[in-house]
Design a protein around this motif. Structure first.
Motif, PDB file in Angstrom:
ATOM      1  N   ALA A   1      41.416  29.535  43.499  1.00 13.66           N
ATOM      2  CA  ALA A   1      41.477  29.204  44.918  1.00 13.66           C
ATOM      3  C   ALA A   1      42.471  30.106  45.652  1.00 13.66           C
ATOM      4  O   ALA A   1      42.196  30.585  46.744  1.00 13.66           O
ATOM      5  CB  ALA A   1      41.867  27.735  45.068  1.00 13.66           C
ATOM      6  N   LYS A   2      43.608  30.340  45.036  1.00 15.04           N
ATOM      7  CA  LYS A   2      44.675  31.075  45.702  1.00 15.04           C
ATOM      8  C   LYS A   2      44.373  32.570  45.825  1.00 15.04           C
ATOM      9  O   LYS A   2      44.669  33.198  46.826  1.00 15.04           O
ATOM     10  CB  LYS A   2      45.973  30.877  44.919  1.00 15.04           C
ATOM     11  N   ARG A   3      43.815  33.130  44.788  1.00 13.48           N
ATOM     12  CA  ARG A   3      43.682  34.592  44.768  1.00 13.48           C
ATOM     13  C   ARG A   3      42.263  35.078  44.919  1.00 13.48           C
ATOM     14  O   ARG A   3      41.997  36.266  44.859  1.00 13.48           O
ATOM     15  CB  ARG A   3      44.186  35.114  43.431  1.00 13.48           C
ATOM     16  N   ASN A   4      41.329  34.140  45.033  1.00  5.74           N
ATOM     17  CA  ASN A   4      39.944  34.507  45.177  1.00  5.74           C
ATOM     18  C   ASN A   4      39.425  35.359  44.010  1.00  5.74           C
ATOM     19  O   ASN A   4      38.649  36.283  44.202  1.00  5.74           O
ATOM     20  CB  ASN A   4      39.729  35.238  46.514  1.00  5.74           C
TER      21      ASN A   4
ATOM     22  N   MET B   1      48.836  37.329  31.563  1.00  4.44           N
ATOM     23  CA  MET B   1      48.480  38.722  31.269  1.00  4.44           C
ATOM     24  C   MET B   1      47.172  39.099  31.961  1.00  4.44           C
ATOM     25  O   MET B   1      46.973  40.244  32.357  1.00  4.44           O
ATOM     26  CB  MET B   1      48.370  38.933  29.756  1.00  4.44           C
ATOM     27  N   ALA B   2      46.288  38.125  32.091  1.00 10.81           N
ATOM     28  CA  ALA B   2      44.999  38.408  32.725  1.00 10.81           C
ATOM     29  C   ALA B   2      45.119  38.484  34.244  1.00 10.81           C
ATOM     30  O   ALA B   2      44.491  39.327  34.885  1.00 10.81           O
ATOM     31  CB  ALA B   2      43.981  37.340  32.332  1.00 10.81           C
ATOM     32  N   ILE B   3      45.933  37.602  34.843  1.00  8.72           N
ATOM     33  CA  ILE B   3      45.975  37.574  36.306  1.00  8.72           C
ATOM     34  C   ILE B   3      47.157  38.347  36.884  1.00  8.72           C
ATOM     35  O   ILE B   3      47.205  38.583  38.088  1.00  8.72           O
ATOM     36  CB  ILE B   3      46.038  36.127  36.854  1.00  8.72           C
ATOM     37  N   GLY B   4      48.106  38.745  36.012  1.00 10.18           N
ATOM     38  CA  GLY B   4      49.330  39.376  36.491  1.00 10.18           C
ATOM     39  C   GLY B   4      49.057  40.541  37.410  1.00 10.18           C
ATOM     40  O   GLY B   4      49.825  40.852  38.306  1.00 10.18           O
ATOM     41  N   VAL B   5      47.934  41.194  37.200  1.00  3.56           N
ATOM     42  CA  VAL B   5      47.660  42.414  37.941  1.00  3.56           C
ATOM     43  C   VAL B   5      46.372  42.288  38.732  1.00  3.56           C
ATOM     44  O   VAL B   5      45.465  43.090  38.568  1.00  3.56           O
ATOM     45  CB  VAL B   5      47.591  43.610  36.999  1.00  3.56           C
ATOM     46  N   ASN B   6      46.295  41.273  39.583  1.00  2.00           N
ATOM     47  CA  ASN B   6      45.191  41.144  40.533  1.00  2.00           C
ATOM     48  C   ASN B   6      43.844  41.685  40.102  1.00  2.00           C
ATOM     49  O   ASN B   6      43.326  42.632  40.682  1.00  2.00           O
ATOM     50  CB  ASN B   6      45.573  41.804  41.849  1.00  2.00           C
ATOM     51  N   ARG B   7      43.272  41.095  39.118  1.00  2.00           N
ATOM     52  CA  ARG B   7      41.917  41.484  38.763  1.00  2.00           C
ATOM     53  C   ARG B   7      40.937  40.643  39.562  1.00  2.00           C
ATOM     54  O   ARG B   7      41.303  39.641  40.162  1.00  2.00           O
ATOM     55  CB  ARG B   7      41.698  41.308  37.275  1.00  2.00           C
ATOM     56  N   GLU B   8      39.680  41.067  39.573  1.00  2.00           N
ATOM     57  CA  GLU B   8      38.692  40.339  40.380  1.00  2.00           C
ATOM     58  C   GLU B   8      37.924  39.305  39.574  1.00  2.00           C
ATOM     59  O   GLU B   8      37.314  38.404  40.134  1.00  2.00           O
ATOM     60  CB  GLU B   8      37.683  41.326  40.975  1.00  2.00           C
TER      61      GLU B   8
END
Lengths: 323, 331
Positions: free
Chosen positions: B207-210, B172-179
């Motif tokens: 690592a993958k999504r910075n 839920m936290a990373i599903g939508v590309n947050r920084e």
């Protein structure tokens, strides 16, 4: 050789949930606890370690198997044990917030076992013994008038320990006594426990999920997985030459704080999967679905505990790893 | 990387709680920075204000809390003074918080699919068609290594194990590309083998999504294995910050040193006697350095004023009068 303080033989505790379906929390556990020993019983949640403790102390009646305490068979619930047997074996729970009555002062809490076991007759004798119990856990006398809510978590646990000491037991079972505490408080409580063990010549069955803590406290370690023991060894051998793949996985998952410790961890075994439900225990070796070493034999036959390396080190694995 | 502008820059944050007995000054000037893609650890014992710090950053403090000063700059803008629209954009796209207890964090009456859909709808606006949202949700579950997303989307939280629930929370936290992800003790309620899996997952995602991560924990071991830089917190302020290797090799603040000595080690060294005394009462915090009443190295001067953070080695700062003095001699 000395007679063991506690002998547990093929102990089983099943909780029926429906007709012919049961939670097999403890499913054939055998071990012995020697005089003056600290035996660490380690496992993840759901491995059945607390159920072993509760069955040994008599909170549950065993489904099968025996609990032998100082040569006497006590394989029954506490209500059917005699007072002397109960006084000799005490338990300290994880959360002193719920094991101490919030409406009783420390004085009342410590006097209760003295009264039940008829250990102090007069008022002054009770008072004297209560003060003495507090002194043993190094708490000041003023704490007699405090309520549990007025103390920190570590101090509460020390009161629970003092209460367990009231009947002068020879065996104390600790069920995760410091898991709810911060490390700086845990260090205090653990040091007192080790000190008491040495001074009063007690035997401990110490249940925890913290292997690093066991390295510091116990003389032997037993690992439980899904209702059975999969490895038992002297602490040093256990940490330097673990044999069971599950032990490897556990040890390599522990987050450590120094390079020295890093070197002691077995080569990285990435942890995969989760402990299955004790209702549907896998066939064959219980650990095989998560085991990187599993072969066909592991899916078919359940391995029994057998000695390796000289006999004091027991492993239940078809493919017990070399050192 | 050292020169990159911080993504999150918390400056002298002060938060107090009004209670019946008076005012608790819980955060007493917290300063910390997180660069894009950085993994930062925030460690401290129960009651030191770690969770309050995260909640203040997200602006989800309980009603009785008051922010008494300081700034929370996210990409240069102060979260504390944002209007409702900007604040909601910050929470939609900027940062997200993963809670300690995944059971309490997931609404039990919705399926995982409904919960994820809600998040995706909120962050993407209403433009995205339902089918596409479902695909995004399934992809998010796959990213957190949950097998069989189709089945899990239709499951209720109670049908999943603790480890799986925590993975759903992370999805839920990373599903939508947050920084930025703020993780509050994400493995504490889980077993070590599951905690290990969750922490590796978070590291891989970083690592993958910075994305940047602030990992709050009371476990020094977890911090050592999963972060790049550490802040040590005691009684409402940061007492030491350093690159993770340096902190464990050469801890300087007496509190950090004492804390490390309390930890049971696999190598079997004896653990110390613990730290004397207890965490101060926030109603009447000690004068000067808040650690001073428990500190074996405390002197008269320590109670006189608040020690400022001073850089004693590159990237290594300590808030302690005694250390700063000694460091000067050593170097």
């Amino acid at each position: 050789m000395n007679q063991p303080v506690l002998e547990v033989r093929e102990l089983k505790k099943h909780f029926p949930i429906r007709k012919n379906v049961a939670v097999r929390a403890v499913d054939g556990v055998s071990f012995e606890l020697r005089e003056g020993e600290i035996l660490g019983l380690v496992g993840e949640s759901g491995s059945g370690k607390s159920t072993v403790a509760y069955t040994v102390v008599g909170m549950y009646r065993p489904t099968a198997g025996q609990v032998i305490f100082r040569g006497e068979d006590v394989s029954r619930e506490a209500a059917r044990r005699n007072l002397g047997q109960k006084g000799q074996m005490q338990i300290v729970f994880q959360d002193p917030g719920s094991s101490l009555n919030p409406r009783r002062t420390v004085r009342q809490i410590l006097r209760l076992p003295l009264m039940i076991h008829g250990l102090a007759k007069t008022e002054s004798e009770k008072e004297e013994k209560a003060v003495d119990l507090l002194r043993r856990v190094e708490l000041p006398e003023e704490y007699l008038d405090k309520y549990p809510s007025g103390m920190g978590g570590g101090e509460r646990q020390l009161v629970a320990i003092a209460r367990a000491l009231a009947t002068s037991p020879s065996l104390i079972i600790f069920d995760e006594p410091t898991s709810a505490l911060d490390v700086s408080v845990q260090a205090k409580v653990i040091n007192r426990l080790v000190e008491l063990h040495r001074r009063l010549n007690l035997s401990y069955l110490f249940i925890t999920h913290d292997l690093s803590l066991m390295r510091n406290v116990s003389s032997r370690v037993a690992i439980m997985y899904l209702g059975v023991i999969c490895e038992v060894a002297e602490t040093k051998a256990f940490f330097t030459a673990p044999r069971h793949p599950y032990t490897h996985m556990l040890l390599s998952s522990i987050p450590v704080v120094s390079d020295l410790e890093e070197e002691l961890k077995p080569r990285k075994v990435p942890s995969v999967g989760e402990i299955p439900s004790p209702v549907n225990i896998p066939r064959g070796c219980r650990f095989h679905p998560r085991c990187p070493e599993a072969v066909q034999q592991c899916r078919e036959a359940e391995p029994q505990l057998r000695p390796v390396a000289g006999g004091t080190h027991l492993v239940a694995c078809h493919r017990a790893l070399p050192d | 990387m050292a020169t990159a502008e911080p993504l999150l820059d918390v400056r002298d944050l002060r938060v107090s709680f009004r209670v019946f007995r008076g005012t608790l000054s819980v955060l007493d000037g917290v300063t910390l920075a997180v660069r894009p893609g950085e993994r930062v650890g925030l460690i401290g014992e129960t009651g030191c204000g770690k969770t309050t710090t995260l909640r203040a950053i997200m602006r989800i403090l309980p009603r009785e809390a008051r922010v008494g000063g300081g700034q929370v700059l996210f990409a240069g803008r102060d979260v504390l003074s944002m209007n409702a629209g900007d604040l909601s954009a910050f929470r939609r796209k900027g940062a997200s918080l993963v809670f300690q207890d995944p059971t309490a964090a997931l609404n039990p009456v919705f399926t995982v699919g409904q919960l994820l859909d809600e998040v995706i709808k909120y962050s993407q606006g209403r433009a995205m068609p339902a089918k596409e949202r479902r695909a995004v949700a399934a992809a998010a579950l796959r990213d957190v290594a949950l097998p069989d997303p189709a089945r899990i989307l239709n499951s209720y939280p109670f049908q999943l194990s603790g480890g799986m629930r925590q993975r759903v929370c992370i999805a839920m936290a990373i599903g939508v590309n947050r920084e930025l992800i703020l993780a509050d003790e994400p493995g504490t309620s889980l077993d070590v083998t599951i905690q290990d899996q969750i922490l590796r997952l978070i590291s891989d995602l970083v690592a993958k999504r910075n994305v940047a991560v602030v990992l709050v924990t009371h476990s020094l071991g977890v911090v050592r294995e999963t972060t790049d830089r550490v802040y040590v917190m005691y009684a409402g302020s940061i007492v030491e910050s350093a690159p993770v290797k340096e902190l464990f090799r050469a801890p300087l603040h007496p509190y950090t040193v004492a804390l490390l000595e309390c930890i049971p080690k696999l190598s079997g060294e004896r653990i110390s006697q613990g730290i004397p005394g207890s965490m101060p009462d926030y109603l009447h915090p000690p004068r000067g350095c808040r650690y001073q009443p428990r500190c074996p190295r405390a002197e008269e001067g320590c109670a006189a004023g608040r020690p400022p953070m001073r850089e004693v080695a590159p990237g290594h700062s300590v808030a302690c009068y005694r250390v700063a003095a000694q460091g000067g001699e050593d170097r």
